[in-house]
Design a protein around this motif. Structure first.
Motif, PDB file in Angstrom:
ATOM      1  N   GLN A  28       0.832  -1.201   0.000  1.00 23.99           N
ATOM      2  CA  GLN A  28       0.000   0.000   0.000  1.00 23.99           C
ATOM      3  C   GLN A  28       0.866   1.250   0.000  1.00 23.99           C
ATOM      4  OE1 GLN A  28      -3.378   0.299  -0.399  1.00 23.99           O
ATOM      5  NE2 GLN A  28      -2.900   2.460  -0.576  1.00 23.99           N
ATOM      6  N   GLN A  29       1.947   1.240   0.790  1.00 28.56           N
ATOM      7  CA  GLN A  29       2.852   2.387   0.825  1.00 28.56           C
ATOM      8  C   GLN A  29       3.500   2.603  -0.539  1.00 28.56           C
ATOM      9  OE1 GLN A  29       5.493   1.402   4.033  1.00 28.56           O
ATOM     10  NE2 GLN A  29       4.172   2.319   5.574  1.00 28.56           N
ATOM     11  N   ILE A  30       3.867   1.528  -1.205  1.00 29.27           N
ATOM     12  CA  ILE A  30       4.464   1.634  -2.545  1.00 29.27           C
ATOM     13  C   ILE A  30       3.455   2.233  -3.513  1.00 29.27           C
ATOM     14  CG2 ILE A  30       5.317   0.298  -4.521  1.00 29.27           C
ATOM     15  CD1 ILE A  30       6.634  -1.591  -2.423  1.00 29.27           C
ATOM     16  N   ARG A  31       2.214   1.766  -3.449  1.00 28.66           N
ATOM     17  CA  ARG A  31       1.174   2.328  -4.316  1.00 28.66           C
ATOM     18  C   ARG A  31       0.952   3.803  -4.004  1.00 28.66           C
ATOM     19  NH1 ARG A  31      -1.087  -2.748  -3.674  1.00 28.66           N
ATOM     20  NH2 ARG A  31      -2.372  -2.113  -1.932  1.00 28.66           N
ATOM     21  N   ASP A  32       0.949   4.151  -2.709  1.00 24.21           N
ATOM     22  CA  ASP A  32       0.742   5.543  -2.317  1.00 24.21           C
ATOM     23  C   ASP A  32       1.857   6.442  -2.843  1.00 24.21           C
ATOM     24  OD1 ASP A  32      -1.532   4.746  -0.974  1.00 24.21           O
ATOM     25  OD2 ASP A  32      -0.636   4.869   1.025  1.00 24.21           O
ATOM     26  N   ILE A  33       3.114   6.027  -2.693  1.00 27.24           N
ATOM     27  CA  ILE A  33       4.232   6.857  -3.133  1.00 27.24           C
ATOM     28  C   ILE A  33       4.279   6.925  -4.654  1.00 27.24           C
ATOM     29  CG2 ILE A  33       6.093   5.134  -3.216  1.00 27.24           C
ATOM     30  CD1 ILE A  33       6.431   8.630  -1.715  1.00 27.24           C
ATOM     31  N   ALA A  34       3.807   5.909  -5.322  1.00 25.46           N
ATOM     32  CA  ALA A  34       3.788   5.914  -6.789  1.00 25.46           C
ATOM     33  C   ALA A  34       2.852   6.991  -7.328  1.00 25.46           C
ATOM     34  CB  ALA A  34       3.374   4.539  -7.323  1.00 25.46           C
ATOM     35  N   GLU A  35       1.884   7.385  -6.527  1.00 19.56           N
ATOM     36  CA  GLU A  35       0.912   8.394  -6.955  1.00 19.56           C
ATOM     37  C   GLU A  35       1.400   9.824  -6.710  1.00 19.56           C
ATOM     38  OE1 GLU A  35      -2.744   7.379  -5.003  1.00 19.56           O
ATOM     39  OE2 GLU A  35      -2.808   5.403  -5.937  1.00 19.56           O
ATOM     40  N   VAL A  36       2.506   9.989  -5.974  1.00 22.74           N
ATOM     41  CA  VAL A  36       3.005  11.318  -5.648  1.00 22.74           C
ATOM     42  C   VAL A  36       3.907  11.797  -6.783  1.00 22.74           C
ATOM     43  CG1 VAL A  36       4.351  12.671  -3.996  1.00 22.74           C
ATOM     44  CG2 VAL A  36       2.923  10.782  -3.188  1.00 22.74           C
ATOM     45  N   PRO A  37       3.635  12.973  -7.343  1.00 27.30           N
ATOM     46  CA  PRO A  37       4.480  13.492  -8.419  1.00 27.30           C
ATOM     47  C   PRO A  37       5.904  13.765  -7.913  1.00 27.30           C
ATOM     48  CG  PRO A  37       2.440  14.767  -8.211  1.00 27.30           C
ATOM     49  CD  PRO A  37       2.504  13.843  -7.041  1.00 27.30           C
ATOM     50  N   ALA A  38       6.871  13.567  -8.803  1.00 25.12           N
ATOM     51  CA  ALA A  38       8.279  13.768  -8.437  1.00 25.12           C
ATOM     52  C   ALA A  38       8.529  15.164  -7.896  1.00 25.12           C
ATOM     53  CB  ALA A  38       9.170  13.494  -9.647  1.00 25.12           C
ATOM     54  N   VAL A  39       7.902  16.161  -8.490  1.00 18.70           N
ATOM     55  CA  VAL A  39       8.125  17.536  -8.028  1.00 18.70           C
ATOM     56  C   VAL A  39       7.720  17.691  -6.566  1.00 18.70           C
ATOM     57  CG1 VAL A  39       5.896  18.459  -8.818  1.00 18.70           C
ATOM     58  CG2 VAL A  39       7.867  19.973  -8.634  1.00 18.70           C
ATOM     59  N   GLU A  40       6.701  16.991  -6.138  1.00 18.56           N
ATOM     60  CA  GLU A  40       6.258  17.066  -4.743  1.00 18.56           C
ATOM     61  C   GLU A  40       7.253  16.379  -3.812  1.00 18.56           C
ATOM     62  OE1 GLU A  40       2.424  15.799  -2.064  1.00 18.56           O
ATOM     63  OE2 GLU A  40       2.086  16.293  -4.168  1.00 18.56           O
ATOM     64  N   VAL A  41       7.787  15.247  -4.238  1.00 20.42           N
ATOM     65  CA  VAL A  41       8.789  14.550  -3.432  1.00 20.42           C
ATOM     66  C   VAL A  41      10.034  15.427  -3.290  1.00 20.42           C
ATOM     67  CG1 VAL A  41      10.294  12.519  -3.294  1.00 20.42           C
ATOM     68  CG2 VAL A  41       7.928  12.259  -4.062  1.00 20.42           C
ATOM     69  N   ILE A  42      10.473  16.031  -4.395  1.00 17.38           N
ATOM     70  CA  ILE A  42      11.667  16.875  -4.382  1.00 17.38           C
ATOM     71  C   ILE A  42      11.459  18.099  -3.496  1.00 17.38           C
ATOM     72  CG2 ILE A  42      13.117  18.373  -5.821  1.00 17.38           C
ATOM     73  CD1 ILE A  42      12.572  16.265  -8.111  1.00 17.38           C
ATOM     74  N   THR A  43      10.336  18.783  -3.671  1.00 17.16           N
ATOM     75  CA  THR A  43      10.110  19.998  -2.872  1.00 17.16           C
ATOM     76  C   THR A  43       9.919  19.670  -1.392  1.00 17.16           C
ATOM     77  OG1 THR A  43       7.759  20.015  -3.448  1.00 17.16           O
ATOM     78  CG2 THR A  43       9.223  21.402  -4.768  1.00 17.16           C
ATOM     79  N   THR A  44       9.290  18.561  -1.102  1.00 15.42           N
ATOM     80  CA  THR A  44       9.120  18.155   0.297  1.00 15.42           C
ATOM     81  C   THR A  44      10.478  17.874   0.932  1.00 15.42           C
ATOM     82  OG1 THR A  44       6.920  17.259  -0.117  1.00 15.42           O
ATOM     83  CG2 THR A  44       8.057  16.457   1.846  1.00 15.42           C
ATOM     84  N   GLY A  45      11.336  17.158   0.219  1.00 17.23           N
ATOM     85  CA  GLY A  45      12.688  16.904   0.731  1.00 17.23           C
ATOM     86  C   GLY A  45      13.446  18.197   0.953  1.00 17.23           C
ATOM     87  N   ALA A  46      13.320  19.125   0.009  1.00 14.77           N
ATOM     88  CA  ALA A  46      14.007  20.417   0.132  1.00 14.77           C
ATOM     89  C   ALA A  46      13.487  21.205   1.335  1.00 14.77           C
ATOM     90  CB  ALA A  46      13.838  21.224  -1.154  1.00 14.77           C
ATOM     91  N   VAL A  47      12.190  21.185   1.550  1.00 16.24           N
ATOM     92  CA  VAL A  47      11.608  21.902   2.686  1.00 16.24           C
ATOM     93  C   VAL A  47      12.093  21.304   4.008  1.00 16.24           C
ATOM     94  CG1 VAL A  47       9.436  22.419   3.896  1.00 16.24           C
ATOM     95  CG2 VAL A  47       9.632  22.817   1.433  1.00 16.24           C
ATOM     96  N   HIS A  48      12.226  19.987   4.069  1.00 13.00           N
ATOM     97  CA  HIS A  48      12.746  19.355   5.287  1.00 13.00           C
ATOM     98  C   HIS A  48      14.190  19.785   5.536  1.00 13.00           C
ATOM     99  CE1 HIS A  48       9.380  16.850   6.438  1.00 13.00           C
ATOM    100  NE2 HIS A  48       9.280  16.390   5.207  1.00 13.00           N
ATOM    101  N   LEU A  49      15.012  19.786   4.498  1.00 11.76           N
ATOM    102  CA  LEU A  49      16.394  20.248   4.640  1.00 11.76           C
ATOM    103  C   LEU A  49      16.428  21.715   5.075  1.00 11.76           C
ATOM    104  CD1 LEU A  49      18.003  18.611   1.478  1.00 11.76           C
ATOM    105  CD2 LEU A  49      18.585  18.095   3.867  1.00 11.76           C
ATOM    106  N   MET A  50      15.577  22.519   4.467  1.00 13.17           N
ATOM    107  CA  MET A  50      15.523  23.946   4.770  1.00 13.17           C
ATOM    108  C   MET A  50      15.122  24.173   6.232  1.00 13.17           C
ATOM    109  SD  MET A  50      13.573  26.702   2.350  1.00 13.17           S
ATOM    110  CE  MET A  50      14.164  25.946   0.856  1.00 13.17           C
TER     111      MET A  50
END
Length: 134
Positions: A28-50
């Motif tokens: 289920q987690q794999i299916r959930d992450i597959a639905e998240v656009p790459a731009v959202e994953v990238i920006t979320t990671g950047a916001v966490h670093l920030m």
């Protein structure tokens, strides 16, 4: 059948059921992450670093912000953020990259201000990716 054999079978059945449930959860987690656009994953990671870098630079909205300051850690986080933003910018577009660049620059300037011994121009955190920040 002994009680010990019965307990072993029950334990095996419970372990198998738990493993099956865990596998279903991972699927289920794999299916959930597959639905998240790459731009959202990238920006979320950047916001966490920030966010982490802001705390380490001493910008936390907390009475103990100065106690949380750790410029060595902040340098690492800002450099990682600069690498991510620089590498991802062409992929995520200026709409998303612009605000990330602005936040990164603010952190770089805050780091410079918080440092007792300033880095040479171009030697501050992330500046090998962004160029000198003034």
């Amino acid at each position: 059948m002994s009680t010990e054999d019965s307990n072993s079978r029950n334990s095996y059945s419970e372990d198998t059921a738990t493993a099956t449930t865990a596998d279903a959860g991972v699927s289920q987690q794999i299916r959930d992450i597959a639905e998240v656009p790459a731009v959202e994953v990238i920006t979320t990671g950047a916001v966490h670093l920030m966010s982490a870098a802001a705390v380490k630079v001493g910008l936390a909205d907390d009475p103990n912000a100065e106690d949380l300051k750790d410029l060595d850690e902040a340098r690492k986080l800002i450099t990682a953020l600069a690498g991510l933003v620089t590498a991802a910018a062409p992929e995520i577009g200026s709409q998303h990259a612009g605000p990330l660049r602005d936040g990164l620059r603010s952190l770089q300037l805050a780091f410079r201000e918080a440092s007792l011994i300033p880095d040479a121009p171009g030697k501050g955190p992330g500046e090998k990716f962004t160029g000198p920040v003034n």
